[in-house]
Design an enzyme around this catalytic site. Structure first.
Site, PDB file in Angstrom:
ATOM      1  N   GLU A  18     -59.644 -24.516 -29.741  1.00 49.23           N
ATOM      2  CA  GLU A  18     -59.511 -24.249 -31.215  1.00 49.23           C
ATOM      3  C   GLU A  18     -59.916 -22.769 -31.599  1.00 49.23           C
ATOM      4  O   GLU A  18     -60.833 -22.276 -31.114  1.00 49.23           O
ATOM      5  CB  GLU A  18     -60.419 -25.151 -32.284  1.00 49.23           C
ATOM      6  CG  GLU A  18     -60.049 -26.644 -31.970  1.00 49.23           C
ATOM      7  CD  GLU A  18     -60.670 -27.736 -33.047  1.00 49.23           C
ATOM      8  OE1 GLU A  18     -61.141 -27.235 -34.185  1.00 49.23           O
ATOM      9  OE2 GLU A  18     -60.704 -28.894 -32.795  1.00 49.23           O
TER      10      GLU A  18
ATOM     11  N   HIS B   5     -62.190 -29.362 -48.350  1.00 48.45           N
ATOM     12  CA  HIS B   5     -62.953 -28.832 -46.892  1.00 48.45           C
ATOM     13  C   HIS B   5     -64.337 -28.975 -47.243  1.00 48.45           C
ATOM     14  O   HIS B   5     -64.915 -28.063 -47.942  1.00 48.45           O
ATOM     15  CB  HIS B   5     -62.192 -27.316 -46.973  1.00 48.45           C
ATOM     16  CG  HIS B   5     -60.815 -27.103 -46.529  1.00 48.45           C
ATOM     17  ND1 HIS B   5     -60.112 -27.552 -45.659  1.00 48.45           N
ATOM     18  CD2 HIS B   5     -59.927 -26.438 -47.525  1.00 48.45           C
ATOM     19  CE1 HIS B   5     -58.907 -27.213 -45.846  1.00 48.45           C
ATOM     20  NE2 HIS B   5     -58.575 -26.601 -46.873  1.00 48.45           N
TER      21      HIS B   5
ATOM     22  N   CYS C 128     -66.471 -28.618 -45.142  1.00 45.06           N
ATOM     23  CA  CYS C 128     -67.251 -27.869 -44.386  1.00 45.06           C
ATOM     24  C   CYS C 128     -67.754 -26.491 -45.290  1.00 45.06           C
ATOM     25  O   CYS C 128     -68.501 -26.007 -44.940  1.00 45.06           O
ATOM     26  CB  CYS C 128     -66.578 -27.136 -43.026  1.00 45.06           C
ATOM     27  SG  CYS C 128     -65.864 -28.738 -41.954  1.00 45.06           S
TER      28      CYS C 128
END
Length: 726
Positions: free
Chosen positions: A417, A692, A694
């Site tokens: 990734e 999101h 994160c």
């Protein structure tokens, strides 16, 4: 200078407009206690392993012999006075004297309180008489100080409604008896007078500077005496304090904190520039801190107020790094780290972050020199490269191979990734890993539906390495200031700090089972339950029976041994049955967090560090710290969002917070330290908002109406699984 000459006579006036004295006579205490009034304090586990919860001893101060001089044998005149019969005060006696005084009016037609003033002066100036006053008729014991405190409070209330001359006599007499009690205080029945004086509401009155100075001069003598008592007497005081009402107990804590704040404020105004804090040689602050230690120990016995009520705002203004270094080096000087209950969560986290950064810097330097001299490749960061579909095994292997780098700054890379870890990938790794490790289907932890909490599974087939990983992950989360959605009870954090756990802890996460054990203690006939000394737990559908004592399967539970049975069963659930799981967990946690900084925290504070705070959300505070991308703060969509957030019930507010941040809790230091971001991803659309977690980020479209935004937002929240345990 006699303080009474500084005051105008104000018959019938209240006590608050004029100071009682310049208190120049306080030089006697300052001279004799220049090295600090000190003594042992009940060990309540408040100072971490560096100080063992006790204050600096008498020998830590120069001129320690001066303290003994403070308690010298009274002069012959005072001894003769002590032999005179001075009637102790009672509430009825005070009522009777007031009636007499009001019947004997002066030539001006107003009551003459000279008789009352004389009685107060004799009693409050004489240790023996004051100690015998307001007796409740019971002997002094751990449960009873022997003083009718309710009558003492009523007596003070009555006296404070009288002319100021009466109040002035009382305060001057209290000052005199505190300067020189007349004997060394060794026995429990000799400190009752201190409990009486502490009830005086004027000690907390600070209407103007001279009044504050006078009252603080009295308070410092009280704290000096209290802090210098023996361990045995401290043990009694802790028990007496623990039996005060919540209101009275809070007043005692506020009195100590006000005194410490006043001293620190005065020192900051008068301090000369330099690295050495002036408070480290201030015996008055040291004595006050030790008195607060007694109150803190009392609060541990019977919880009356929260930990945050002990925090002192002025202490947060000191240089914690210097204080922490002095404490670590065991210089023998006073440091607030000896009394961490005075330090707020923000202050402790500042110390924790300093300690973490120092450890990380050390590891980074070691990496640099390794590269420079040993020609061996290493990095200044702890970099974990993991696959999403093999997260636990990859993380375990990576951490095991980088065990010496565990305190370096953490960075995460997901294999195959793209992306650079600026904090988001690290948080995602924490959330995903915790989600898997604590999944009930994984079998490492059991889940209690009543408490919504989990506990170590004694029947787990997972290797100890897995539990070691959980401990490391929680430790890393603390070091990297990341909140985890971990539903472990307070008992877990107590065990991490080696604090014994009891039936009360079991009630928190297994309430039904704990209540059953508690009822067992009151059953008329326990033998009818046909129980034996065997503990049980479920192992994948089967019941595993383990004797609580050798041959326990053949020992029935009776009325005589049921208390022993309950204690052993509680120990079995909380300790023995999970030792193989908890020990590696604790080892992993301590590998990351084991150090002096951690010992400053209470278990409740460790839980706050890991899980965050569940205090009610302050939406307006969150709004003030929110960052916007693509939106203006005043545009319609943003106004609608905050209106909807406020209108939600508390449960839905928590769900929205979980949707955005991955947890329904806020940082331990408050919502103002939560990084919250709202991003625009386009004009009006039929698509749902995106989160999101994160980055604590919610992405919104410019929905045309408030109703449409509400419908899309609620649907996104309720249909999203999130990272919470189900």
């Amino acid at each position: 200078m006699d303080y009474s000459k500084n005051l105008s006579s104000r018959s019938g006036a209240g006590p608050s407009l004029t100071p009682y004295s310049n208190s120049s006579s306080s030089s006697n205490l300052v001279r004799t206690a220049s090295g600090g009034i000190s003594g042992s304090i009940v060990n309540s586990g408040i100072g971490g392993h560096m100080s063992n919860g006790v204050g600096v001893g008498l020998n830590a101060y120069p001129n320690a012999q001066a303290v003994a001089m403070y308690f010298t044998v009274p002069s012959i005149g005072i001894m003769l006075q002590m032999h005179k019969i001075i009637m102790p005060l009672t509430l009825d006696h005070i009522h009777s004297l007031i009636v007499t005084c009001r019947n004997q009016q002066s030539s001006r037609g107003i009551p003459d309180y000279e008789l009352l003033e004389e009685a107060i002066s004799k009693c409050f100036s004489n240790w023996h008489s004051l100690n015998a006053s307001f007796s409740n008729g019971r002997s002094v014991s751990l449960d009873d100080c022997g003083v009718a405190l309710d009558q003492v409070r009523e007596a003070y209330r009555i006296l404070l409604e009288l002319p100021v001359n009466v109040i002035r006599v009382m305060m001057k007499s209290i000052e005199n008896v505190l300067k020189r009690p007349g004997r060394i205080l060794k026995h429990t029945d000799e400190i009752k007078f201190l409990m009486i004086i502490l009830e005086n509401p004027l000690l907390s009155q600070h209407n103007f500077p001279r009044e504050s100075q006078y009252h603080h001069n009295i308070v410092k003598r009280i704290f000096g005496l209290l802090s210098n008592l023996t361990n045995e007497l401290h043990h009694y005081l802790v028990n007496w304090f623990s039996r005060l009402s919540v209101t009275t107990f809070r007043k005692r804590v506020e009195l100590v904190n006000a005194f410490i704040s006043s001293r620190l404020n005065k020192q900051q105004r008068n301090a000369c520039p330099g690295p050495v804090p002036t408070y480290e040689s201030d015996w008055q602050i040291g004595s006050a801190a030790r008195v607060m230690a007694l109150l803190f120990a009392a609060n541990k016995q019977h919880s009356k107020i929260s930990l945050s009520d002990f925090y002192n705002a002025m202490v947060d203004c000191i240089d914690f790094i210097v204080d922490y270094d002095n404490w670590e080096q065991r210089t023998g000087k006073f440091a607030f780290c000896q009394y961490p209950f005075l330090i707020s969560m923000g202050g402790k986290m500042q110390i924790m972050e300093f300690d973490a950064k120092r450890q990380m810097d050390i590891k980074a330097k070691e990496a640099f020199f390794t590269i420079l001299f040993e020609k061996r490749l290493t990095t200044p960061q702890l970099i974990l490269r993991v696959h999403r579909d093999n997260l636990i095994e990859d993380s375990l292997n990576q951490l095991a191979s980088h065990e010496m780098d565990i305190k370096k700054s953490l960075r995460i890379e997901f294999i195959d990734e793209d992306g650079v870890d600026a904090g988001g990938l690290r948080k995602e790794w924490f959330l995903l890993l915790v989600r898997e490790l604590f999944d009930p289907q994984y079998g490492m932890f059991t889940w209690d539906e009543d408490s919504n909490l989990c506990w170590f599974n004694p029947a787990s087939f997972e290797a100890s390495d897995q539990y070691y990983l959980v401990g490391v992950v929680i430790g890393l989360a603390i070091y990297n200031s990341t909140i985890l959605d971990v539903h472990l009870p307070l008992a877990c954090y107590k065990k991490l700090l080696n604090i014994p756990v009891t039936l009360e802890d079991l009630k928190v996460f297994r309430p039904a089972f704990a209540n059953g054990l508690e009822k067992l203690l009151t059953l008329p006939d326990v033998e009818s339950t046909f129980l034996d000394f065997v503990g049980e737990y479920e192992s994948y559908g089967e019941i595993v029976r383990v004797p609580l004592i050798p041959g326990g399967e053949n020992i029935p539970v009776t009325n005589k041994n049921r208390e022993d049975y309950v204690n052993r069963y509680v120990n079995f659930v909380l300790n023995e049955s999970i030792a193989k799981q908890f020990d590696p967990f604790k080892r992993g946690f301590n590998h990351v967090c084991g150090g002096n900084a951690l010992s400053l925290f209470q278990p409740e504070e460790i839980e706050l560090l890991v899980r965050g705070s569940d205090e009610p959300l302050q939406i307006e505070q969150l709004r003030t710290v929110t960052i916007y991308e693509g939106f203006r703060e005043d545009e319609e969509t943003i106004r609608h969002f905050w209106m909807l957030f406020k209108e939600m019930n508390p449960l839905m507010q928590r769900k929205l917070l979980t949707f955005v941040t991955g947890t329904d809790r806020i940082p331990a230091t408050g919502v103002e330290n939560l990084a919250f971001k709202i991003t625009c991803i386009g004009e009006d659309s039929e698509r749902f908002p995106i989160a999101h977690t994160c980055f604590n980020q919610i992405c919104l479209y410019r929905y045309r109406t408030k109703r449409k935004l509400e419908a899309k937002l609620i649907r996104a929240i309720t249909d999203s699984e999130g990272f919470g345990l189900k």
